[in-house]
Write a protein that holds these residues in place. Structure first.
Motif, PDB file in Angstrom:
ATOM      1  N   CYS A  88       0.727  -1.424  -0.469  1.00 32.42           N
ATOM      2  CA  CYS A  88       0.105   0.090   0.060  1.00 32.42           C
ATOM      3  C   CYS A  88       0.856   1.412   0.305  1.00 32.42           C
ATOM      4  O   CYS A  88       1.660   1.367   0.963  1.00 32.42           O
ATOM      5  CB  CYS A  88      -0.963   0.508   0.717  1.00 32.42           C
ATOM      6  N   PRO A  89       0.946   1.564  -1.083  1.00 28.85           N
ATOM      7  CA  PRO A  89       1.853   3.140  -0.967  1.00 28.85           C
ATOM      8  C   PRO A  89       1.515   5.039  -0.011  1.00 28.85           C
ATOM      9  O   PRO A  89       2.598   4.807   0.233  1.00 28.85           O
ATOM     10  CB  PRO A  89       1.220   3.812  -2.737  1.00 28.85           C
ATOM     11  N   VAL A  90       0.335   4.230   0.311  1.00 32.12           N
ATOM     12  CA  VAL A  90       0.239   5.535   1.100  1.00 32.12           C
ATOM     13  C   VAL A  90       1.501   5.054   3.231  1.00 32.12           C
ATOM     14  O   VAL A  90       1.657   5.719   3.470  1.00 32.12           O
ATOM     15  CB  VAL A  90      -1.095   5.616   1.849  1.00 32.12           C
ATOM     16  N   CYS A  91       0.904   3.460   3.161  1.00 38.62           N
ATOM     17  CA  CYS A  91       1.711   2.960   3.959  1.00 38.62           C
ATOM     18  C   CYS A  91       2.980   2.736   4.348  1.00 38.62           C
ATOM     19  O   CYS A  91       3.595   3.566   5.233  1.00 38.62           O
ATOM     20  CB  CYS A  91       0.956   1.400   4.230  1.00 38.62           C
ATOM     21  N   VAL A  92       3.886   3.102   2.712  1.00 38.91           N
ATOM     22  CA  VAL A  92       4.976   3.073   2.737  1.00 38.91           C
ATOM     23  C   VAL A  92       5.650   4.398   2.899  1.00 38.91           C
ATOM     24  O   VAL A  92       6.904   4.602   2.738  1.00 38.91           O
ATOM     25  CB  VAL A  92       5.559   1.857   1.745  1.00 38.91           C
ATOM     26  N   THR A  93       4.768   5.315   2.610  1.00 40.62           N
ATOM     27  CA  THR A  93       5.739   7.047   2.542  1.00 40.62           C
ATOM     28  C   THR A  93       6.236   7.310   3.639  1.00 40.62           C
ATOM     29  O   THR A  93       5.429   6.901   4.686  1.00 40.62           O
ATOM     30  CB  THR A  93       4.446   8.058   2.357  1.00 40.62           C
ATOM     31  N   SER A  94       7.161   7.762   3.700  1.00 39.89           N
ATOM     32  CA  SER A  94       8.094   8.539   4.909  1.00 39.89           C
ATOM     33  C   SER A  94       6.600   9.997   5.532  1.00 39.89           C
ATOM     34  O   SER A  94       6.668  10.461   5.224  1.00 39.89           O
ATOM     35  CB  SER A  94       8.951   8.534   4.726  1.00 39.89           C
TER      36      SER A  94
END
Lengths: 372, 334, 76
Positions: A65-71
C-alpha cells in the motif's frame, strides 16, 4: 463484460478450495505466501478467503500500500505544503487521513487549507487550468501502476503549457522492495502472490530475477476470489513439486495467472514514459528504511515540475510513531494482532501507523474484516 | 487541540462519539437517551413522534432530486420509522447571498410536491440570509411531528434472535448519484437518488402486522452503519446474506471505480424492517406491493451469537465482519 | 495497491476515450494504451486506461476451470 462475473462463481470457487485443501496435505511444512498489493489484501479480507484456506497455508500482507510506505518525513512535508496560501494540494483520497508528526491533511483541510480530493490526476490538471494564480500540486504517491498514469497527466499538462501544475513525487518501485524483503534474514516467505496491476506495467518477467535468486515461486494473480485462489494454488503446486527429493530439483518459476491483462513484457509505452521522465533513486520506506533504487525523481529536464525544487519545505527531522509495529507487519514478521497498539490504541478512528490509515493497509483490513 | 473534522458529521463512529460524549452528557434525559431517529412524546395521553434534521448537500441539485425534496423526505422518514403518521413540518432556510431566485423557487416547488406525496403540511418556517462565502448556497432545516398509535412499540433496541431483516430495494443509489456530481470526480451515471418519502410504505407494512420490531432508514453511513447501531442497541448479532443484498450493477461498478463499499453509501428512500420470523412473508408481500418497495428483499436474520456485531456471509461459505463507517467515505484509487 | 476496473469503450477522441462501466460513463486518458477501438474493454486506473482486457483469454481460462472441475465431479 459478463465473463468476468464467473470469476466469483461459487461453483468454481468451492472445488478450487477443495483442490487446494487436498494439495496442502502434501506439504511438509507450513506455506507462507506474501502478497505485495493492498488491493489483494483488501480482496482477501473482503471475500473471507483467509478463513477458507487450510491451516498450513498462511497469507501475509507485504508492503503493498503506497500510502503505508510513504515516509513520515514526506507526509510532514505534504502537510507543510498544504498550509501555504499560494498552494492548492490535490490528492487521491487515500492520503488524506495519514497522520504526520503533529497533523494530517484532513486536519489542515478543516483548518482551511485548500486540499482537494480527485479520482484522477487529470482532474488535478483541470484544477491547475482553472486556477492559474495558484500553484497546484498533485501528491504523486503510488507504485508502477500509478506512476505512468501520473506521468501521462504531467505530460498532458506540459503539452498544454500549464506550468502551475507540479508534482510531489513520492513514488515507490516494487521489485527492489521485494529484493530487500527477501534479503532480510528475519523474513520467512515461501512464495509471492505478485500484484496484478503493477504487473500490467512491468510485465511478469520483472519477477524472474528475484525468483531465480531466492528460488521461490511467484504467481501473478488478479483480484477476483477465483484469481486469488488460483494464485495460491499455483504457489502451492510449485512448492509441493519442489519437495520431492530428486537430482534435478524443479526450479521455482514465475507464473502469470492473470493473462487477461498481464503480458510477459508489460506495457512498453508506460515503461518508456517512466524512463523518459524519471531516474531511479534510493528512497526511504516507512518502517523498512532506505531501499536502494526503489524510488524515482524527475529528470533534470523536468525538475521544475517537482514542487520541492520550487518551494523549500524544511520540516526538520520527523520521527516514526512510538510502539508501532508497521515495519515488522509490512515485512510479514508480525501480524497486526501482534502489535501492542492494535485495537484499543490504534484503530481506524485514531490510526497511529499508516497500515491502519489506508483502508487497504494490513491493519485496517484486519480491523475491518477479521476482528473476531 | 481536538477540533471538529468533517468525519464528525459522517454519521459513523465519530458522530456517535459526539452524541455520547457531548450531547447526551450535557442534555441527558430519558427520551434523548433512547437515541431513536424520532423522540416519542406523551402529551396528556396523545402519543407524538417529534424529530428534526438539517440538510447541507453539495450540489443542491443532483440526479434524481434536490435539497428540497431531501429535506422533506429526511424528516418524514425519521417520523415514519418510529411508526408514526407524519403530520406537520417546519421549514427553515439559511441562504447564501447570491443564490439565484429561480433555484430557490425550484427547491420550494419540490418541497411542496414532496410534502403532498408524503401527506404532510408545512405549517411554519424561517428564513436567514448570510453573506457570500459564509454558507454553501442553501441549508435547510425541517422539524416534524406525527401521531403514533399506542399499539406500536418500534425501536432500535427491540430486535430479538430469530427476527428477520428486510430492506425495500437497491442500496447506495443516493450516495452514487451525489458523488457523480462532485468536483474532481465527475462521471455520468444512470443512477438516480432514491430520495422518497417512506410514510406510505410504513403504513402499508403496519396494515399487515403490528408486530414490527425495528424500522430504520439507513441514510449517512449506509446499511452497514445502521445495522451496527441496531445490533448495538438490541445487543444481538446480525447475519446478512451477501447475495441477497439488492445492489444494482451500476452502483456496484461505480463503487468499484471509486474504491467504495456500497453498503456504506447513503440512501434517502430505504427502509430496514425487522419483524418476527412468522410475519416476514406477509410483510415482504405488503412491501413489494407498495410504491417504494417493489424490489424489497429479505436480507438476513437476527442472531444470538456475537451481540453487537454485523456479519456478512458470502455464497461460498466465508464470512466477514461489517463494521460501522469510520470517518468520511473517501474515493480511493490505491 | 491499485484498484482498476473494466470498462467498455464508447467513443474515442484523440488522447481520451469515453468509457462505460455498467451504466456509469467517464472520460479516461488512453495515452498508455493507444489503438483502442470502440467496443473493446479496457482496465481503468485513476482515470487512465492501463491495458486492454483480453476477452478471449478471460473466457478460455474460465472454460478451462469449468471443464476441469466438471471432470473431477464425474470421476468422484
Amino acid at each position: 463484460m459478463q465473463v468476468l462475473k464467473k470469476y466469483r462463481n461459487p461453483e468454481l470457487i468451492k472445488p478450487m478450495l477443495n483442490e487446494i485443501s487436498e494439495l496442502s496435505q502434501k506439504l511438509d511444512e507450513e506455506l507462507k505466501l506474501m502478497e505485495v498489493c493492498g488491493t489483494h489484501t483488501m480482496a482477501i479480507s473482503k471475500y473471507g478467503l483467509r478463513s477458507l484456506l487450510p491451516k498450513n497455508i498462511k497469507l501475509l500482507s507485504g508492503p503493498g500500500c503506497p500510502v503505508c510506505v510513504t515516509s513520515q518525513q514526506e507526509i510532514d512535508e505534504m502537510i507543510a505544503l498544504s498550509k501555504m496560501p499560494e498552494v492548492i494540494v490535490t490528492t487521491f483520497g487515500d492520503m488524506i487521513k495519514v497522520p504526520g508528526s503533529n497533523s494530517s491533511l484532513e486536519k489542515e483541510k478543516s483548518r482551511g487549507a485548500d486540499i482537494r480530493i480527485v479520482y484522477s490526476p487529470l482532474a488535478a490538471v483541470e484544477i491547475a487550468k482553472e486556477n492559474p494564480e495558484k500553484i497546484v500540486v498533485f501528491l504523486a504517491v503510488g507504485f508502477e501502476t500509478t506512476i505512468p498514469v501520473i506521468a501521462a497527466a504531467l505530460e498532458e499538462a506540459i503539452e498544454e503549457g500549464i506550468d502551475n501544475f507540479k508534482l510531489f513525487v513520492a513514488h515507490k518501485l516494487i521489485p527492489p522492495a521485494l529484493e530487500a524483503l527477501l534479503n532480510d534474514n528475519e523474513v520467512k516467505i515461501d512464495g509471492l502472490i505478485c500484484p496484478g496491476h503493477v504487473s500490467i506495467m512491468i510485465g511478469s518477467k520483472a519477477y524472474e530475477e528475484v525468483v531465480n535468486r531466492y528460488d521461490l515461486p511467484a504467481i501473478v494473480a488478479g483480484f477476483e476470489p477465483l484469481d486469488i485462489l488460483d494464485g495460491v494454488k499455483g504457489a502451492l503446486k510449485q512448492k509441493v513439486e519442489a519437495q520431492v527429493e530428486v537430482e534435478d530439483k524443479v526450479k521455482a518459476k514465475v507464473e502469470n495467472r492473470y493473462g487477461r491483462v498481464v503480458k510477459d513484457e508489460g506495457n512498453q509505452i508506460a515503461q518508456d514514459l517512466i524512463r523518459r521522465l524519471y531516474q531511479v533513486v534510493d528512497t526511504a520506506w516507512r518502517g523498512i528504511g532506505i531501499i536502494p533504487n526503489s524510488g524515482l525523481e524527475l529528470r533534470d529536464e523536468y525538475a521544475e515540475y517537482e514542487i520541492r525544487n520550487v518551494i523549500d519545505l524544511d520540516v526538520g527531522d520527523s520521527n516514526e510513531p512510538q510502539g508501532c509495529s508497521c515495519g515488522e507487519i509490512l515485512k510479514g514478521i508480525k501480524l497486526p494482532y501482534d502489535c501492542q497498539l492494535f485495537g484499543d490504541v490504534c484503530n481506524p478512528q485514531h490510526p497511529v501507523g499508516p497500515c491502519m490509515v489506508s483502508s487497504e493497509g494490513s491493519c485496517a483490513a484486519y480491523y475491518k474484516y477479521d476482528r473476531r | 487541540m481536538e477540533e471538529i473534522l468533517l468525519s464528525h458529521g459522517s454519521g459513523g463512529k465519530l458522530t456517535q462519539n459526539l452524541i455520547d460524549e457531548i450531547f447526551i452528557k450535557e442534555l441527558d434525559n430519558e427520551i434523548l437517551r433512547s437515541k431513536n431517529d424520532a423522540a416519542i412524546l406523551d402529551l396528556e395521553g396523545e402519543r407524538l413522534a417529534f424529530t428534526t434534521d438539517s440538510f447541507v448537500i453539495n450540489p443542491i441539485f443532483f440526479p434524481g432530486g434536490n435539497i428540497g425534496e431531501l429535506a422533506v423526505c429526511g424528516t418524514v422518514n425519521d417520523l415514519a420509522t418510529s411508526g408514526a403518521i407524519p403530520k406537520y413540518l417546519s421549514l427553515s432556510l439559511i441562504i447564501e447571498e447570491g443564490l439565484p431566485i429561480t433555484e430557490l423557487k425550484q427547491v420550494i416547488k419540490s418541497v411542496s410536491e414532496t410534502a403532498k406525496k408524503a401527506g404532510v403540511k408545512i405549517v411554519t418556517g424561517d428564513t436567514k440570509v448570510v453573506a457570500k462565502g459564509e454558507a454553501d448556497k442553501l441549508y435547510i432545516n425541517t422539524t416534524g411531528v406525527g401521531s403514533l398509535s399506542t399499539k406500536l412499540n418500534i425501536s432500535a433496541d427491540r430486535a430479538k434472535p430469530g427476527d428477520m431483516i428486510l430492506v425495500n430495494g437497491n442500496l447506495g443509489e443516493h450516495g452514487i448519484a451525489v458523488l457523480s456530481e462532485r468536483k474532481g470526480l465527475e462521471f455520468e451515471t444512470i443512477v438516480k437518488s432514491d430520495t422518497a418519502p417512506l410514510s406510505g410504505l410504513v403504513s402499508d407494512i403496519l396494515e399487515v402486522t403490528d408486530q414490527v420490531k425495528v424500522l430504520r432508514d439507513p441514510t449517512r453511513g449506509g446499511l452497514a452503519t445502521t445495522l451496527n447501531e441496531i445490533a448495538e442497541a438490541s445487543q444481538v448479532g446480525i447475519k446478512l446474506q451477501e447475495d441477497k443484498l439488492p445492489i444494482s450493477e451500476t452502483v456496484e461498478a461505480a463503487s468499484q471505480m471509486l474504491g467504495l463499499d456500497p453498503l456504506y453509501l447513503a440512501n434517502e428512500g430505504k427502509l430496514i424492517v425487522i419483524v418476527p420470523e412468522e410475519e416476514v412473508e406477509d410483510v415482504l408481500e405488503a412491501m413489494q406491493k407498495s410504491e417504494y418497495g417493489v424490489k424489497s428483499a429479505i436480507i438476513g436474520q437476527v442472531t444470538a451469537d456475537e451481540p453487537g456485531r454485523v456479519v456478512l456471509e458470502n455464497n461460498f461459505g466465508a464470512s466477514r465482519v461489517l463494521d460501522m463507517l469510520t470517518g468520511e467515505m473517501l474515493p480511493r484509487i490505491c | 495497491m491499485c484498484l482498476a476496473v473494466p470498462a467498455e469503450v464508447i467513443a474515442i477522441d484523440g488522447k481520451h476515450a469515453v468509457v462505460d462501466l455498467n451504466g456509469n460513463r467517464t472520460e479516461v486518458g488512453i495515452k498508455l494504451v493507444p489503438d483502442v477501438e470502440v467496443g473493446e474493454y479496457l482496465l481503468i486506473h485513476a482515470g487512465y486506461a492501463i491495458n486492454k482486457i483480453d476477452a478471449q483469454e478471460a473466457k478460455e481460462r474460465i472454460e478451462l476451470l469449468e471443464e476441469f472441475y466438471a471432470g473431477l465431479e464425474e470421476i468422484s
